[in-house]
Write a protein that holds these residues in place. Structure first.
Motif, short mmCIF file in Angstrom:
data_model
loop_
_atom_site.label_atom_id
_atom_site.label_comp_id
_atom_site.label_asym_id
_atom_site.label_seq_id
_atom_site.Cartn_x
_atom_site.Cartn_y
_atom_site.Cartn_z
N THR A 1 -35.65 9.47 -17.87
CA THR A 1 -34.70 10.20 -17.02
C THR A 1 -34.15 11.47 -17.65
OG1 THR A 1 -32.75 9.03 -17.86
CG2 THR A 1 -33.96 7.99 -16.05
N SER A 2 -34.43 11.70 -18.92
CA SER A 2 -33.91 12.84 -19.68
C SER A 2 -32.40 12.76 -19.90
CB SER A 2 -34.25 14.18 -18.99
OG SER A 2 -35.64 14.37 -18.93
N MET A 3 -31.82 11.59 -19.74
CA MET A 3 -30.39 11.41 -19.97
C MET A 3 -30.13 9.96 -20.37
SD MET A 3 -29.12 11.72 -15.98
CE MET A 3 -30.19 13.14 -15.68
N SER A 4 -28.96 9.72 -20.94
CA SER A 4 -28.58 8.36 -21.31
C SER A 4 -28.11 7.61 -20.06
CB SER A 4 -27.47 8.40 -22.35
OG SER A 4 -26.26 8.85 -21.75
N PRO A 5 -28.01 6.27 -20.12
CA PRO A 5 -27.49 5.53 -18.96
C PRO A 5 -26.11 6.01 -18.52
CG PRO A 5 -28.56 4.02 -20.47
CD PRO A 5 -28.53 5.35 -21.16
N LEU A 6 -25.23 6.32 -19.48
CA LEU A 6 -23.89 6.78 -19.10
C LEU A 6 -23.93 8.17 -18.47
CD1 LEU A 6 -21.79 5.49 -22.13
CD2 LEU A 6 -21.89 4.55 -19.82
N GLN A 7 -24.81 9.05 -18.97
CA GLN A 7 -24.96 10.37 -18.34
C GLN A 7 -25.53 10.23 -16.93
OE1 GLN A 7 -27.46 12.02 -21.42
NE2 GLN A 7 -25.81 13.33 -22.20
N TYR A 8 -26.45 9.28 -16.76
CA TYR A 8 -27.02 9.02 -15.43
C TYR A 8 -25.92 8.57 -14.48
CZ TYR A 8 -30.33 7.03 -12.00
OH TYR A 8 -31.04 6.74 -10.86
N GLN A 9 -25.07 7.65 -14.95
CA GLN A 9 -23.95 7.19 -14.13
C GLN A 9 -23.04 8.36 -13.74
OE1 GLN A 9 -20.62 5.51 -16.13
NE2 GLN A 9 -20.30 3.90 -14.60
N LYS A 10 -22.76 9.24 -14.69
CA LYS A 10 -21.88 10.37 -14.42
C LYS A 10 -22.46 11.28 -13.34
CE LYS A 10 -20.08 12.39 -17.99
NZ LYS A 10 -19.92 13.26 -19.19
N GLN A 11 -23.78 11.54 -13.42
CA GLN A 11 -24.44 12.37 -12.40
C GLN A 11 -24.28 11.73 -11.02
OE1 GLN A 11 -27.05 15.06 -12.47
NE2 GLN A 11 -26.32 15.74 -14.47
N LEU A 12 -24.51 10.43 -10.93
CA LEU A 12 -24.37 9.74 -9.65
C LEU A 12 -22.94 9.85 -9.12
CD1 LEU A 12 -26.38 6.43 -10.21
CD2 LEU A 12 -27.13 8.49 -9.02
N GLU B 1 -26.30 0.62 -8.12
CA GLU B 1 -25.52 -0.32 -7.33
C GLU B 1 -24.10 -0.51 -7.88
OE1 GLU B 1 -27.90 -3.84 -7.32
OE2 GLU B 1 -29.24 -3.12 -5.74
N ASN B 2 -23.89 -0.08 -9.14
CA ASN B 2 -22.59 -0.29 -9.79
C ASN B 2 -22.04 0.97 -10.43
OD1 ASN B 2 -22.35 -3.50 -9.84
ND2 ASN B 2 -24.47 -2.99 -10.34
N PHE B 3 -22.45 2.15 -9.91
CA PHE B 3 -22.11 3.40 -10.58
C PHE B 3 -20.60 3.68 -10.59
CE2 PHE B 3 -22.34 4.76 -6.18
CZ PHE B 3 -21.33 5.70 -6.08
N ASP B 4 -19.86 3.08 -9.66
CA ASP B 4 -18.43 3.36 -9.57
C ASP B 4 -17.58 2.41 -10.42
OD1 ASP B 4 -19.11 1.21 -7.99
OD2 ASP B 4 -17.63 1.65 -6.43
N LYS B 5 -18.27 1.57 -11.21
CA LYS B 5 -17.55 0.62 -12.07
C LYS B 5 -17.90 0.91 -13.54
CE LYS B 5 -18.19 -2.99 -8.55
NZ LYS B 5 -19.19 -2.24 -7.75
N VAL C 1 -15.19 7.14 -6.74
CA VAL C 1 -16.43 7.04 -7.51
C VAL C 1 -16.20 6.51 -8.92
CG1 VAL C 1 -17.54 8.87 -6.19
CG2 VAL C 1 -16.37 9.44 -8.34
N GLY C 2 -14.95 6.15 -9.24
CA GLY C 2 -14.72 5.47 -10.50
C GLY C 2 -13.91 6.20 -11.55
N TYR C 3 -13.36 7.37 -11.23
CA TYR C 3 -12.56 8.11 -12.21
C TYR C 3 -11.09 7.69 -12.11
CZ TYR C 3 -16.29 11.36 -13.54
OH TYR C 3 -17.45 11.92 -14.04
#
Length: 241
Positions: free
Chosen positions: A170-181, A140-144, A204-206
């Motif tokens: 998930t096989s990834m960290s929360p930040l890696q998960y965010q990056k994938q999204l 819900e907040n992946f772009d922030k 998307v937040g970049y």
């Protein structure tokens, strides 16, 4: 693909996913004569719990690992899935028969290789529930921008515990998960809404176009413009994306 891990399956398999994961799918075998067909069924945790109680099945421990697994689809499971699809041709069958067949499918899964994963979904293991809350918040907040401490608080866990269990599931960290999204959504914007790379990256937040281009190329194998040109020049690859 989940991160760098491939899961290859065909008509003899079923794929069970217990949490919302940023999976990238790719159809590798399909022809006009033998098209790609699949059935996706949302798992009803309440119905799973009901069946487990009826079976009087003792809880099974699921070893730490990703919230995704492959299992062989038995002849009984394939038969039930086929009958469920056939009910679509008759609204009355959907209303009367489909719920019974869905229950049969869940029963077949609970007696198969992924029984422990299904039980985990039904019983709502505390760690899985907490990781699921973290996943929902990130989606819900992946772009922030966010900190692990904020996500951990939302999940009701310490930062170190969240990092450990999130990676197991998930096989990834929360930040890696965010990056994938972020990158998957950016690709969708470029392909379906004709957004330019800079606009998609920003939405998307970049903040840095060069960082967005580097990370996009690392995930999809080419920078945004080249990737999209490749997809649009090859309809089959476009359909798979």
């Amino acid at each position: 693909m989940l991160g760098d891990a491939p899961f290859t399956y065909g008509g003899e398999h079923c794929l069970v996913v217990s949490v919302d994961l940023p999976i990238v799918g790719h159809v590798i075998e399909a022809t006009p004569e033998l098209p790609y067909l699949c059935l996706r069924l949302e798992l009803d945790s309440a119905l799973l719990s009901e069946i487990i109680m009826e079976m009087r099945q003792r809880p099974m421990l699921l070893p730490p690992g990703p919230g995704i697994g492959l299992a062989l689809a038995t002849a009984d499971l394939r038969d039930a899935a086929t009958r469920l699809v056939r009910t679509l041709s008759n609204p009355r069958d959907v209303q009367v028969l489909a719920p019974m067949i869905e229950k049969e499918i869940l029963y077949r899964l609970l007696t198969g290789e992924q029984a422990a994963r299904l039980q985990q979904i039904a019983l709502g293991a505390s760690r899985m529930e907490q990781v699921s809350r973290a996943i929902v918040w990130i989606r819900e907040n992946f772009d922030k921008p966010f900190s692990i401490e904020v996500v951990a608080s939302e999940a009701g866990m310490s930062a170190s515990s969240l990092h450990e269990h999130f990676k197991q599931v998930t096989s990834m960290s929360p930040l890696q998960y965010q990056k994938q999204l972020r990158l998957q959504e950016a690709r969708r914007l470029i392909l379906s809404q004709s957004a330019d790379a800079a606009t998609a990256g920003h939405r998307v937040g970049y903040d840095s176009p060069s960082q967005f281009s580097r990370e996009y190329a690392r995930l999809f194998g080419a920078p945004p413009l080249r990737d999209v040109a490749r997809l649009k020049s090859d309809p089959d690859r476009f359909a798979e994306a």
